[in-house]
Design a protein around this motif. Sequence first.
Motif, short mmCIF file in Angstrom:
data_model
loop_
_atom_site.label_atom_id
_atom_site.label_comp_id
_atom_site.label_asym_id
_atom_site.label_seq_id
_atom_site.Cartn_x
_atom_site.Cartn_y
_atom_site.Cartn_z
N LEU A 91 14.55 19.09 -48.55
CA LEU A 91 14.84 18.13 -47.50
C LEU A 91 14.53 18.72 -46.13
O LEU A 91 13.94 18.05 -45.27
N GLN A 92 14.91 19.97 -45.93
CA GLN A 92 14.62 20.65 -44.67
C GLN A 92 13.11 20.72 -44.42
O GLN A 92 12.62 20.46 -43.31
N THR A 93 12.37 21.05 -45.47
CA THR A 93 10.91 21.16 -45.36
C THR A 93 10.29 19.80 -45.07
O THR A 93 9.43 19.67 -44.18
N GLN A 136 8.14 18.71 -41.68
CA GLN A 136 6.76 18.22 -41.79
C GLN A 136 6.62 16.84 -41.18
O GLN A 136 5.62 16.54 -40.52
N ALA A 137 7.61 15.98 -41.39
CA ALA A 137 7.55 14.62 -40.84
C ALA A 137 7.57 14.62 -39.32
O ALA A 137 6.89 13.82 -38.66
N GLY A 186 6.97 22.21 -30.90
CA GLY A 186 7.34 23.60 -30.69
C GLY A 186 8.61 23.97 -31.43
O GLY A 186 9.35 24.86 -31.00
N LEU A 187 8.88 23.26 -32.54
CA LEU A 187 10.09 23.50 -33.32
C LEU A 187 9.73 24.09 -34.68
O LEU A 187 8.84 23.58 -35.37
N ARG A 188 10.41 25.14 -35.05
CA ARG A 188 10.16 25.80 -36.33
C ARG A 188 11.17 25.36 -37.37
O ARG A 188 12.29 24.95 -37.04
N ARG A 189 10.74 25.43 -38.63
CA ARG A 189 11.67 25.19 -39.72
C ARG A 189 12.44 26.49 -39.94
O ARG A 189 11.94 27.57 -39.69
N PHE A 213 14.47 25.90 -33.28
CA PHE A 213 14.42 25.41 -34.64
C PHE A 213 14.83 23.94 -34.71
O PHE A 213 15.62 23.45 -33.89
N LEU A 214 14.30 23.27 -35.72
CA LEU A 214 14.73 21.92 -36.04
C LEU A 214 15.97 22.03 -36.92
O LEU A 214 16.01 22.86 -37.83
#
Length: 240
Positions: free
Chosen positions: A153-155, A159-160, A169-172, A3-4
């Motif tokens: 902000l997380q989203t 996306q950025a 390969g990182l998920r929110r 995860f990010l």
Amino acid sequence: MSFLIFRTKKLKSFGEISGSLSHNYRTRETPNANPQETPKNEHSHQSADDVLCGIKDRIPQKVRKNGVLCIETLMTASPEWQGWHNASKEAALFEKSKAWLVEKFGAENVIATSIHQDETTPHLLAYIVPLDPQTNKLNARKWLGGRTKLSQLQTDYHQAVTQHDQDFGLRRGIVGSKAKHTTIQQFYSQIQAPIVPNQAFEHVQTQIQPISTPVPKKPLDSQLSEPAWIASVIYKDVAS
């Protein structure tokens, strides 16, 4: 599954800011940091004093009581992320993170950034003065006001980082999750927690040997405390 990670902390006094900066620049003892790796840390400013001056210069003269003077952010990825084994991916992640901060908070408000390489998981720290350009007043609520804005902000951050077909390969994190948000302080508490040995491990007897390298006198220009300086010498001696 990696995860990010994006965390924020509101700093409401110059004492809190100075305390954060002393950790960031290792001017106080940092048990979870490896002194041997500390020279690999990257800072946009040479010293904590430079950052503090930059923050003070950005803050208006009139400040609301108990107002947020600065926002500290922490940006990283899960410890198991494969990108940590790829220098170009790691560099790209941090560059995209910095670019997003400037776009979201404004270049004038992003006072300083640092990358720590001497802890368990590399991470980016930033110091942001939440000055609203429309009112010329501090307004942390504009960006951090409520669960909805924090979630957005997380989203936006995810996306950025993953746009332009560059998949890290990182998920929110799961949107709307009931999981409790981990603060920066809790993040550091977790990586500083002592490792508990597995009770099932067979006990191994070892004979402790004295270090072969005599501890030299600490240089006058060193910013490390005396215990941290001694630890750095020991790390070099037993690194293998």
